[in-house]
Design a protein around this motif. Structure first.
Motif, PDB file in Angstrom:
ATOM      1  N   ALA A 188      70.274   4.403 132.306  1.00 46.98           N
ATOM      2  CA  ALA A 188      69.824   4.820 130.975  1.00 46.98           C
ATOM      3  C   ALA A 188      68.347   4.482 130.791  1.00 46.98           C
ATOM      4  O   ALA A 188      67.859   3.481 131.299  1.00 46.98           O
ATOM      5  CB  ALA A 188      70.659   4.128 129.912  1.00 46.98           C
ATOM      6  N   PHE A 189      67.656   5.353 130.094  1.00 44.38           N
ATOM      7  CA  PHE A 189      66.223   5.154 129.847  1.00 44.38           C
ATOM      8  C   PHE A 189      66.033   4.769 128.390  1.00 44.38           C
ATOM      9  O   PHE A 189      66.577   5.416 127.502  1.00 44.38           O
ATOM     10  CB  PHE A 189      65.446   6.435 130.177  1.00 44.38           C
ATOM     11  CG  PHE A 189      63.972   6.234 130.189  1.00 44.38           C
ATOM     12  CD1 PHE A 189      63.354   5.597 131.254  1.00 44.38           C
ATOM     13  CD2 PHE A 189      63.187   6.656 129.135  1.00 44.38           C
ATOM     14  CE1 PHE A 189      61.985   5.396 131.271  1.00 44.38           C
ATOM     15  CE2 PHE A 189      61.828   6.466 129.138  1.00 44.38           C
ATOM     16  CZ  PHE A 189      61.217   5.830 130.210  1.00 44.38           C
ATOM     17  N   GLU A 190      65.255   3.725 128.162  1.00 37.76           N
ATOM     18  CA  GLU A 190      65.080   3.212 126.804  1.00 37.76           C
ATOM     19  C   GLU A 190      63.646   3.379 126.323  1.00 37.76           C
ATOM     20  O   GLU A 190      62.708   3.287 127.114  1.00 37.76           O
ATOM     21  CB  GLU A 190      65.434   1.724 126.764  1.00 37.76           C
ATOM     22  CG  GLU A 190      66.880   1.424 127.120  1.00 37.76           C
ATOM     23  CD  GLU A 190      67.146  -0.070 127.157  1.00 37.76           C
ATOM     24  OE1 GLU A 190      66.451  -0.819 126.442  1.00 37.76           O
ATOM     25  OE2 GLU A 190      68.043  -0.465 127.907  1.00 37.76           O
ATOM     26  N   ARG A 200      59.784   6.344 135.548  1.00 35.83           N
ATOM     27  CA  ARG A 200      60.769   6.325 136.643  1.00 35.83           C
ATOM     28  C   ARG A 200      60.102   6.256 138.019  1.00 35.83           C
ATOM     29  O   ARG A 200      60.633   5.651 138.934  1.00 35.83           O
ATOM     30  CB  ARG A 200      61.667   7.565 136.572  1.00 35.83           C
ATOM     31  CG  ARG A 200      62.627   7.562 135.415  1.00 35.83           C
ATOM     32  CD  ARG A 200      63.906   6.866 135.793  1.00 35.83           C
ATOM     33  NE  ARG A 200      64.743   6.672 134.634  1.00 35.83           N
ATOM     34  CZ  ARG A 200      65.985   7.127 134.552  1.00 35.83           C
ATOM     35  NH1 ARG A 200      66.512   7.801 135.526  1.00 35.83           N
ATOM     36  NH2 ARG A 200      66.685   6.865 133.478  1.00 35.83           N
ATOM     37  N   THR A 201      58.936   6.888 138.156  1.00 38.29           N
ATOM     38  CA  THR A 201      58.254   6.816 139.460  1.00 38.29           C
ATOM     39  C   THR A 201      57.787   5.401 139.766  1.00 38.29           C
ATOM     40  O   THR A 201      57.543   5.080 140.925  1.00 38.29           O
ATOM     41  CB  THR A 201      57.043   7.775 139.536  1.00 38.29           C
ATOM     42  OG1 THR A 201      56.097   7.422 138.530  1.00 38.29           O
ATOM     43  CG2 THR A 201      57.459   9.223 139.408  1.00 38.29           C
ATOM     44  N   SER A 230      62.962   1.517 133.764  1.00 32.18           N
ATOM     45  CA  SER A 230      63.969   2.205 132.944  1.00 32.18           C
ATOM     46  C   SER A 230      63.666   2.048 131.461  1.00 32.18           C
ATOM     47  O   SER A 230      64.500   2.341 130.618  1.00 32.18           O
ATOM     48  CB  SER A 230      65.368   1.661 133.261  1.00 32.18           C
ATOM     49  OG  SER A 230      65.418   0.280 132.974  1.00 32.18           O
ATOM     50  N   CYS A 231      62.443   1.578 131.160  1.00 35.22           N
ATOM     51  CA  CYS A 231      62.032   1.359 129.777  1.00 35.22           C
ATOM     52  C   CYS A 231      60.584   1.830 129.638  1.00 35.22           C
ATOM     53  O   CYS A 231      59.726   1.469 130.448  1.00 35.22           O
ATOM     54  CB  CYS A 231      62.160  -0.123 129.467  1.00 35.22           C
ATOM     55  SG  CYS A 231      61.779  -0.559 127.779  1.00 35.22           S
ATOM     56  N   LEU A 232      60.325   2.650 128.636  1.00 34.34           N
ATOM     57  CA  LEU A 232      58.974   3.170 128.425  1.00 34.34           C
ATOM     58  C   LEU A 232      58.077   2.093 127.835  1.00 34.34           C
ATOM     59  O   LEU A 232      58.466   1.399 126.898  1.00 34.34           O
ATOM     60  CB  LEU A 232      59.018   4.388 127.501  1.00 34.34           C
ATOM     61  CG  LEU A 232      57.693   5.102 127.260  1.00 34.34           C
ATOM     62  CD1 LEU A 232      57.085   5.609 128.562  1.00 34.34           C
ATOM     63  CD2 LEU A 232      57.887   6.255 126.287  1.00 34.34           C
ATOM     64  N   THR A 233      56.871   1.971 128.379  1.00 36.06           N
ATOM     65  CA  THR A 233      55.893   1.012 127.865  1.00 36.06           C
ATOM     66  C   THR A 233      54.731   1.772 127.233  1.00 36.06           C
ATOM     67  O   THR A 233      54.539   2.965 127.496  1.00 36.06           O
ATOM     68  CB  THR A 233      55.347   0.119 128.995  1.00 36.06           C
ATOM     69  OG1 THR A 233      54.664   0.948 129.945  1.00 36.06           O
ATOM     70  CG2 THR A 233      56.453  -0.656 129.686  1.00 36.06           C
ATOM     71  N   VAL A 234      53.967   1.078 126.427  1.00 33.98           N
ATOM     72  CA  VAL A 234      52.784   1.684 125.796  1.00 33.98           C
ATOM     73  C   VAL A 234      51.800   2.128 126.878  1.00 33.98           C
ATOM     74  O   VAL A 234      51.187   3.194 126.761  1.00 33.98           O
ATOM     75  CB  VAL A 234      52.122   0.696 124.811  1.00 33.98           C
ATOM     76  CG1 VAL A 234      50.793   1.219 124.313  1.00 33.98           C
ATOM     77  CG2 VAL A 234      53.052   0.417 123.643  1.00 33.98           C
ATOM     78  N   ASP A 235      51.691   1.344 127.948  1.00 33.07           N
ATOM     79  CA  ASP A 235      50.776   1.692 129.043  1.00 33.07           C
ATOM     80  C   ASP A 235      51.154   3.024 129.687  1.00 33.07           C
ATOM     81  O   ASP A 235      50.304   3.892 129.893  1.00 33.07           O
ATOM     82  CB  ASP A 235      50.771   0.580 130.087  1.00 33.07           C
ATOM     83  CG  ASP A 235      49.753   0.811 131.182  1.00 33.07           C
ATOM     84  OD1 ASP A 235      48.613   1.214 130.868  1.00 33.07           O
ATOM     85  OD2 ASP A 235      50.094   0.597 132.374  1.00 33.07           O
ATOM     86  N   ARG A 236      52.435   3.218 129.988  1.00 35.69           N
ATOM     87  CA  ARG A 236      52.882   4.489 130.590  1.00 35.69           C
ATOM     88  C   ARG A 236      52.671   5.646 129.608  1.00 35.69           C
ATOM     89  O   ARG A 236      52.285   6.738 130.002  1.00 35.69           O
ATOM     90  CB  ARG A 236      54.341   4.425 130.999  1.00 35.69           C
ATOM     91  CG  ARG A 236      54.637   3.436 132.068  1.00 35.69           C
ATOM     92  CD  ARG A 236      54.138   3.871 133.432  1.00 35.69           C
ATOM     93  NE  ARG A 236      54.382   2.792 134.362  1.00 35.69           N
ATOM     94  CZ  ARG A 236      53.441   2.108 134.999  1.00 35.69           C
ATOM     95  NH1 ARG A 236      52.173   2.432 134.838  1.00 35.69           N
ATOM     96  NH2 ARG A 236      53.746   1.120 135.789  1.00 35.69           N
ATOM     97  N   TRP A 237      52.937   5.401 128.330  1.00 36.03           N
ATOM     98  CA  TRP A 237      52.736   6.442 127.318  1.00 36.03           C
ATOM     99  C   TRP A 237      51.263   6.860 127.285  1.00 36.03           C
ATOM    100  O   TRP A 237      50.947   8.040 127.267  1.00 36.03           O
ATOM    101  CB  TRP A 237      53.202   5.963 125.954  1.00 36.03           C
ATOM    102  CG  TRP A 237      52.900   6.953 124.883  1.00 36.03           C
ATOM    103  CD1 TRP A 237      51.905   6.882 123.956  1.00 36.03           C
ATOM    104  CD2 TRP A 237      53.562   8.203 124.658  1.00 36.03           C
ATOM    105  NE1 TRP A 237      51.924   8.008 123.162  1.00 36.03           N
ATOM    106  CE2 TRP A 237      52.924   8.826 123.571  1.00 36.03           C
ATOM    107  CE3 TRP A 237      54.630   8.850 125.265  1.00 36.03           C
ATOM    108  CZ2 TRP A 237      53.333  10.062 123.080  1.00 36.03           C
ATOM    109  CZ3 TRP A 237      55.030  10.076 124.780  1.00 36.03           C
ATOM    110  CH2 TRP A 237      54.387  10.670 123.701  1.00 36.03           C
TER     111      TRP A 237
END
Length: 131
Positions: free
Chosen positions: A61-63, A104-105, A109-116
């Motif tokens: 699951a992705f959060e 995911r790459t 499994s959790c979105l961070t502000v950095d990835r956003w």
């Protein structure tokens, strides 16, 4: 009878594609770079297919934590005000899909502000290239 499908397709074309598509990534070739291969090998295609499958798999699951969700909402509202005819619900969906794939790459499994922020930067760069 209509059958809903979810078939990820990556189409690479030197000219405008005849296939319908959701998004386009325009690549600009610079003179100092030469193509590393004419066409991908079977092994490379297999690895690409495996990667696309892994990115689209719902497990694990992705959060999206609450602070990140708040940032996404605020940024979406700002971007809609700045670019009302370019940013809509479909754009938000694309951003979220890209953010999920980007995280995911990195095995997250959790979105961070950095990835956003990385995804928004890539989106802006794509828009600059296509204009």
């Amino acid at each position: 009878m209509e059958v809903n499908t979810n078939i990820p397709v990556l189409s690479v074309s030197r000219t405008k594609s005849l296939l319908p598509f959701d998004d386009t990534l325009v690549c600009h070739r610079e003179a100092k770079y030469e193509p590393c291969m004419e066409s991908p090998s079977g092994d490379t295609l297999r690895k690409l297919r495996l990667g696309l499958t892994m990115l689209s798999t719902p497990e694990p699951a992705f959060e999206v934590p609450e602070p990140v969700s708040t940032k996404i909402e605020n940024q979406f509202v700002e971007m809609r005000k700045q670019f009302p005819d370019q940013v809509d619900q479909d754009t938000l969906h694309q951003w979220l899909s890209l953010a999920r794939a980007r995280a995911r790459t990195y095995g997250e499994s959790c979105l961070t502000v950095d990835r956003w922020n990385q995804v928004i930067s890539m989106y802006k760069l794509c828009k600059e290239r296509s204009s």
